[in-house]
Scaffold this motif. Structure first.
Motif, mmCIF file in Angstrom:
data_model
loop_
_atom_site.group_PDB
_atom_site.id
_atom_site.type_symbol
_atom_site.label_atom_id
_atom_site.label_comp_id
_atom_site.label_asym_id
_atom_site.label_seq_id
_atom_site.Cartn_x
_atom_site.Cartn_y
_atom_site.Cartn_z
ATOM 1 N N LYS A 12 8.655 2.460 -11.235
ATOM 2 C CA LYS A 12 8.978 1.755 -9.848
ATOM 3 C C LYS A 12 8.508 0.603 -10.261
ATOM 4 O O LYS A 12 8.145 0.064 -10.900
ATOM 5 C CB LYS A 12 8.064 1.954 -8.412
ATOM 6 C CG LYS A 12 8.913 2.188 -7.519
ATOM 7 C CD LYS A 12 7.296 3.060 -6.136
ATOM 8 C CE LYS A 12 8.122 2.804 -5.452
ATOM 9 N NZ LYS A 12 10.319 3.286 -5.342
ATOM 10 N N PHE A 13 10.102 -0.712 -9.640
ATOM 11 C CA PHE A 13 9.471 -1.362 -9.873
ATOM 12 C C PHE A 13 9.059 -2.515 -8.642
ATOM 13 O O PHE A 13 10.520 -2.543 -7.951
ATOM 14 C CB PHE A 13 11.408 -2.743 -10.674
ATOM 15 C CG PHE A 13 10.756 -2.257 -11.704
ATOM 16 C CD1 PHE A 13 10.297 -3.121 -13.128
ATOM 17 C CD2 PHE A 13 11.516 -0.996 -12.761
ATOM 18 C CE1 PHE A 13 10.540 -2.593 -14.455
ATOM 19 C CE2 PHE A 13 11.711 -0.167 -14.307
ATOM 20 C CZ PHE A 13 11.297 -1.223 -15.371
ATOM 21 N N LEU A 14 8.479 -3.514 -8.528
ATOM 22 C CA LEU A 14 8.667 -4.310 -7.255
ATOM 23 C C LEU A 14 8.507 -5.112 -7.603
ATOM 24 O O LEU A 14 7.323 -5.995 -8.826
ATOM 25 C CB LEU A 14 7.199 -3.559 -7.212
ATOM 26 C CG LEU A 14 6.501 -2.186 -6.271
ATOM 27 C CD1 LEU A 14 5.192 -1.771 -5.776
ATOM 28 C CD2 LEU A 14 7.940 -1.678 -5.720
ATOM 29 N N ALA A 23 14.750 -2.907 -14.634
ATOM 30 C CA ALA A 23 14.685 -1.416 -13.204
ATOM 31 C C ALA A 23 16.114 0.392 -13.539
ATOM 32 O O ALA A 23 16.033 1.277 -13.391
ATOM 33 C CB ALA A 23 14.587 -2.261 -12.012
ATOM 34 N N MET A 24 16.794 -1.086 -14.013
ATOM 35 C CA MET A 24 18.255 -0.027 -14.301
ATOM 36 C C MET A 24 17.895 1.120 -15.030
ATOM 37 O O MET A 24 18.651 1.945 -15.587
ATOM 38 C CB MET A 24 19.362 -1.123 -14.020
ATOM 39 C CG MET A 24 19.443 -1.147 -13.172
ATOM 40 S SD MET A 24 21.465 -1.893 -12.779
ATOM 41 C CE MET A 24 22.516 -1.332 -12.208
ATOM 42 N N THR A 25 17.534 0.028 -16.687
ATOM 43 C CA THR A 25 17.328 1.139 -17.840
ATOM 44 C C THR A 25 16.320 2.272 -17.356
ATOM 45 O O THR A 25 16.605 2.980 -17.797
ATOM 46 C CB THR A 25 17.143 0.321 -18.902
ATOM 47 O OG1 THR A 25 18.018 -0.996 -18.987
ATOM 48 C CG2 THR A 25 17.138 0.699 -20.738
ATOM 49 N N GLU A 33 0.734 -1.079 -0.093
ATOM 50 C CA GLU A 33 -0.364 -0.062 0.443
ATOM 51 C C GLU A 33 0.914 1.295 0.004
ATOM 52 O O GLU A 33 0.958 2.567 -0.852
ATOM 53 C CB GLU A 33 -0.942 0.362 1.599
ATOM 54 C CG GLU A 33 -2.002 -0.918 1.531
ATOM 55 C CD GLU A 33 -2.955 -0.909 0.153
ATOM 56 O OE1 GLU A 33 -2.762 0.270 -0.717
ATOM 57 O OE2 GLU A 33 -3.361 -2.291 -0.437
ATOM 58 N N SER A 34 1.957 1.571 0.958
ATOM 59 C CA SER A 34 3.011 2.065 1.101
ATOM 60 C C SER A 34 3.964 2.715 -0.441
ATOM 61 O O SER A 34 3.456 3.799 -0.807
ATOM 62 C CB SER A 34 3.542 2.114 2.034
ATOM 63 O OG SER A 34 5.034 2.897 1.839
ATOM 64 N N LEU A 35 4.201 1.376 -0.950
ATOM 65 C CA LEU A 35 4.473 1.474 -2.095
ATOM 66 C C LEU A 35 4.043 2.167 -3.378
ATOM 67 O O LEU A 35 4.281 3.011 -4.616
ATOM 68 C CB LEU A 35 5.603 0.304 -2.730
ATOM 69 C CG LEU A 35 6.746 0.140 -1.851
ATOM 70 C CD1 LEU A 35 6.747 -1.394 -1.827
ATOM 71 C CD2 LEU A 35 8.175 1.381 -2.044
ATOM 72 N N ILE A 36 2.303 1.330 -3.900
ATOM 73 C CA ILE A 36 1.781 2.044 -3.980
ATOM 74 C C ILE A 36 1.512 3.626 -4.016
ATOM 75 O O ILE A 36 1.711 4.466 -5.655
ATOM 76 C CB ILE A 36 0.228 1.378 -4.208
ATOM 77 C CG1 ILE A 36 1.323 -0.048 -4.914
ATOM 78 C CG2 ILE A 36 0.086 1.975 -5.256
ATOM 79 C CD1 ILE A 36 1.712 -0.437 -6.611
ATOM 80 N N PHE A 78 6.005 -1.278 -12.120
ATOM 81 C CA PHE A 78 6.209 -2.354 -11.781
ATOM 82 C C PHE A 78 6.205 -3.693 -12.058
ATOM 83 O O PHE A 78 6.817 -3.828 -11.070
ATOM 84 C CB PHE A 78 6.965 -2.005 -13.546
ATOM 85 C CG PHE A 78 6.925 -3.489 -14.743
ATOM 86 C CD1 PHE A 78 6.223 -4.068 -15.460
ATOM 87 C CD2 PHE A 78 8.002 -4.957 -14.903
ATOM 88 C CE1 PHE A 78 6.479 -4.795 -16.534
ATOM 89 C CE2 PHE A 78 7.668 -5.979 -14.844
ATOM 90 C CZ PHE A 78 7.177 -6.251 -16.206
ATOM 91 N N VAL A 79 4.786 -4.651 -11.725
ATOM 92 C CA VAL A 79 5.213 -5.363 -10.362
ATOM 93 C C VAL A 79 5.237 -6.693 -11.148
ATOM 94 O O VAL A 79 4.399 -7.071 -12.173
ATOM 95 C CB VAL A 79 3.775 -5.628 -9.698
ATOM 96 C CG1 VAL A 79 3.798 -6.591 -8.748
ATOM 97 C CG2 VAL A 79 3.242 -4.076 -9.155
ATOM 98 N N HIS A 80 6.420 -7.450 -10.481
ATOM 99 C CA HIS A 80 6.671 -8.341 -11.059
ATOM 100 C C HIS A 80 6.145 -9.853 -9.580
ATOM 101 O O HIS A 80 6.752 -9.857 -8.725
ATOM 102 C CB HIS A 80 8.129 -8.967 -11.207
ATOM 103 C CG HIS A 80 8.647 -10.660 -10.936
ATOM 104 N ND1 HIS A 80 10.396 -11.027 -10.657
ATOM 105 C CD2 HIS A 80 8.134 -11.879 -11.521
ATOM 106 C CE1 HIS A 80 10.685 -12.340 -11.741
ATOM 107 N NE2 HIS A 80 9.005 -13.051 -11.895
ATOM 108 N N PHE A 81 4.974 -11.023 -10.195
ATOM 109 C CA PHE A 81 4.845 -11.398 -8.982
ATOM 110 C C PHE A 81 5.444 -13.073 -9.632
ATOM 111 O O PHE A 81 4.966 -13.668 -10.855
ATOM 112 C CB PHE A 81 3.094 -11.523 -9.329
ATOM 113 C CG PHE A 81 2.607 -10.502 -8.750
ATOM 114 C CD1 PHE A 81 2.010 -10.145 -7.545
ATOM 115 C CD2 PHE A 81 1.680 -9.451 -9.789
ATOM 116 C CE1 PHE A 81 1.379 -9.369 -6.930
ATOM 117 C CE2 PHE A 81 1.298 -8.333 -9.451
ATOM 118 C CZ PHE A 81 1.020 -8.643 -8.554
#
Length: 118
Positions: A64-66, A57-59, A21-24, A35-38
């Motif tokens: 924000k990558f999670l 994520a570096m590119t 919740e905080s990051l979103i 961008f989320v990787h489940f």
């Protein structure tokens, strides 16, 4: 001291519903896509995608990558209706704009490129 490769990850691992919740909320307030990787520790295709997502994520530093392990943060996985791993989700302003199931680097890059401001 031989291993100088301790680089901090650009992909933030979500460890609780609260941190999700905080990051979103933080990304929404900054107006940046998420961008989320489940993933799951037992899912080989998911694990194989970790280094690719790290590279993205570096590119793409303006996204924000999670990383969400569905076994560790079941509430988020269920809320996001993740039923298979790996699942990749792109969100903007808290809304899912794209979803991709399966390890497909080319499609992932297309989704990300399409989300960038022109």
């Amino acid at each position: 001291m031989a291993d100088q490769q301790v680089v901090s990850s650009k992909v933030v691992k979500v460890d609780s519903n609260e941190s999700w919740e905080s990051l979103i909320a933080q990304a929404n307030s900054q107006g940046i896509p998420v961008f989320v990787h489940f993933t799951a520790s037992w899912c080989v295709p998911s694990l194989a995608m970790n280094s690719y997502v790290e590279e993205l994520a570096m590119t793409y530093q303006n996204i924000k990558f999670l990383l969400v392990d569905v076994d560790e943060v079941k509430g988020v996985a269920s809320k996001m209706e993740v039923k298979a791993m790996p699942t990749f989700v792109l969100m903007k302003d808290g809304v899912v704009t794209d979803r991709l199931v399966g390890a497909n680097p080319d499609e992932i890059r297309k989704i990300i490129e399409a989300s960038l401001p022109t």
